[in-house]
Every structure is written in C-alpha cells, then in structure tokens.
Design an enzyme around this catalytic site. Structure first.
Site, PDB file in Angstrom:
ATOM      1  N   GLY A  39       0.860  -1.180   0.000  1.00 16.51           N
ATOM      2  CA  GLY A  39       0.000   0.000   0.000  1.00 16.51           C
ATOM      3  C   GLY A  39       0.892   1.225   0.000  1.00 16.51           C
ATOM      4  O   GLY A  39       1.897   1.266   0.731  1.00 16.51           O
ATOM      5  N   GLY A  41       0.578   4.201   1.160  1.00 16.41           N
ATOM      6  CA  GLY A  41       0.716   4.863   2.451  1.00 16.41           C
ATOM      7  C   GLY A  41       1.614   4.088   3.395  1.00 16.41           C
ATOM      8  O   GLY A  41       2.552   4.627   3.987  1.00 16.41           O
ATOM      9  N   ALA A  42       1.327   2.793   3.533  1.00 11.88           N
ATOM     10  CA  ALA A  42       2.124   1.960   4.427  1.00 11.88           C
ATOM     11  C   ALA A  42       3.569   1.869   3.959  1.00 11.88           C
ATOM     12  O   ALA A  42       4.499   1.885   4.774  1.00 11.88           O
ATOM     13  CB  ALA A  42       1.506   0.566   4.526  1.00 11.88           C
ATOM     14  N   ASP A 245       7.919   4.869  -3.432  1.00  9.38           N
ATOM     15  CA  ASP A 245       7.529   5.101  -2.043  1.00  9.38           C
ATOM     16  C   ASP A 245       8.753   5.178  -1.133  1.00  9.38           C
ATOM     17  O   ASP A 245       8.763   5.939  -0.156  1.00  9.38           O
ATOM     18  CB  ASP A 245       6.591   3.988  -1.570  1.00  9.38           C
ATOM     19  CG  ASP A 245       5.269   4.011  -2.325  1.00  9.38           C
ATOM     20  OD1 ASP A 245       4.821   5.114  -2.694  1.00  9.38           O
ATOM     21  OD2 ASP A 245       4.694   2.931  -2.546  1.00  9.38           O
TER      22      ASP A 245
END
Length: 294
Positions: A39, A41-42, A245
């Site tokens: 994910g 965000g994670a 990310d």
C-alpha cells in the site's frame, strides 16, 4: 527525530514474478508468488521509519487475516498504529506482476481503505503535531483533502504523491507544498509528455515539484529557481515496486532534518536504488545505516 504523519493506504501485495508480463488475453507461467505487506501509504510509512523518522500511520485495515498481518508489520517497523482503524470486511489488496526487467504492473482493490472518507479529532491532532504529512491517492479523495487542509492550517509541510493519478482539485493543490509524480503521472496531470514542461506547468499550482524518472533520476523544480536534473545511482533492478515510495518516505525524513534539497534528493535516491535491487516493496526498503553507507 522528524515527526511524520502518513494518511494513506495499507494493502497486502499479491506479487507474481514472470519472465514477461502477459498481453491482453494471454496466459503466462510465473516462477514465483509472494504476499508482501504494501500500500502506498504503508510503504511510505515504513520507508520513513527505517530512515529514522517517528511515524504515525492513519488509515484502515480489514478484519481479515491480512489486516492483522498488515498491522503487525507496521508495528514491527516501529510505526504508531493507534489511528489505523479496523473496518468490517477485507483489507486492501494490490495484484502485482513483476517481469525480469524489474518493471511492474499493478491492480489495486481498495477494500478497507475505501472506508476512510473523513478524519476525526485524533487524526487531526496527529497531523497538527507532525513535522510533515505524506499523502497519496489510494484513499477516498475527501479524506485526502481534509488531511491536507488540517496540515496547511497548522503549518505542517505536506507532500502529495498523485498515485493512482486522477484530476487534482484546487482545494487540494492549494494545501500541497511538494508534489511528487512520476513522469507518467506528470504527463497525465498536465498533458505534457516532456517532464520539464510538465514540471513548469505544475509550478503554477504548487510551490515545488519533483518528477521521478526511474533509472534516469528525478527532476526538481521550485518557484523562483531553475529546474535541476538529479541522476540516480546506476544499479541493476530486480523489482521496482517500492522504489517511488522509498524515495518519498526517505526524502521526507531528510527534509524534516532540514537538509539542503540536493543532499536530501541524493540520500533519497540512494535509498530507492537499494530498494530496487531486492524483491518486494516494504520488505526491500533500506535502513538508515544502509542509506548512509551507500
């Protein structure tokens, strides 16, 4: 220690490794399958925590086995999950195909992430008390806009990764300090295939932009200055899934430590280069000691 709030998605990545990705209507045989916590965000939260940030995760997981695993993984990384709520139903999943060049294609099923349509007083307080807020677009846009507004009102620096790409309302862009699209997202947002033209267009909407260019590095542009291309370290990619990310989460820590932008970008680029040399997303993200050594 830099305080970072992440308002974003938590997914279980279901990853198939193949020699080449299938064409439409085609079936290919893969060589390996893995389930990996992910994910956007994670992933950014884990990257920031491993880089030395004090991270709070805001979002939701399902009440299924994946939800318990996702929460445990974040806690193992030292991330505060008190504001990671448990929703009825399945957790978010991402179905990923990775080919032998390290390139990937992804289908995201929101699951519990889709229940995060607004934020409450606890979430607002966590954002207001942070040094930086990291946002992506795997949660409902209403929650993303609300989080950005809270951060902007409190003077908290806000970084937005516009992925998956969609039209960005002015009420969101007005609250964003740094926008970090990849070159494809930048083109989709602006209509300009050239990253430099796209970056210049985006500066009419936000104060600063970083267009990530994969193996070519990144393009940094800020109002009042000339755009600068920062090359990436030359490495052999195994899996690029978590690279973007990793870059964002690590960059947030560096900026929170008030490092000069060139130094911060070099540090984040080194982290992303380490990430792509390993399989998986969050599992491949480097620790601060590794980044410093690189």
């Amino acid at each position: 220690m830099t305080g970072i709030a992440v308002l974003g998605s938590t997914n279980m990545d279901l990853v198939a490794y193949v020699a080449r990705a299938p064409e439409p209507g085609e079936t290919v045989t893969g060589r390996e399958f893995r389930t990996v916590p992910g994910g956007k965000g994670a992933n950014q939260a884990v990257a920031a925590a491993r880089a030395g940030g004090n991270v709070t995760m805001i979002g939701a997981v399902g009440d299924d086995v994946y939800g318990a695993q996702l929460r445990a993984g974040l806690e193992h990384a030292g991330i505060d999950t008190d504001l990671l709520h448990t929703a009825e139903g399945p957790s978010g999943t991402a179905h990923i195909v990775v080919d032998d060049t390290g390139a990937n294609s992804i289908v995201v099923i929101p699951g519990a992430n889709g229940t995060v349509t607004a934020i409450g007083p606890g979430e607002m307080a966590a954002i207001a008390g942070a040094d930086l807020l990291l946002l992506q677009l795997e949660l409902p846009l209403s929650a993303v806009v609300e989080g950005a507004r809270v951060a902007h009102a409190q003077g908290v620096r806000t970084i937005l990764t516009p992925s998956p790409v969609l039209p960005l309302p002015s009420e969101l862009l007005d609250c964003v300090d740094l926008l970090i699209p990849n070159q494809h997202e930048a083109a989709a947002l602006t209509g300009f295939a050239d990253p430099l033209a796209a970056a210049r267009h985006l500066l009419s909407q936000v104060p600063a932009v970083i267009v990530t260019l994969g193996a070519k590095g990144c393009l940094y542009a800020a109002r009042g200055g000339e755009p600068v291309l920062f090359p990436a370290p030359e490495v052999t990619a195994v899996d690029t899934t978590g690279a973007g990310d990793t870059f964002v989460g690590t960059l947030a820590v560096a900026l929170g430590e008030r490092r000069p932008v060139p130094e911060a970008l070099a540090w984040a680029s080194s982290a992303a280069a380490l990430c792509v040399q390993r399989p998986g997303a969050s599992a491949s993200m480097p620790y601060r000691t590794e980044i410093d050594a690189a």
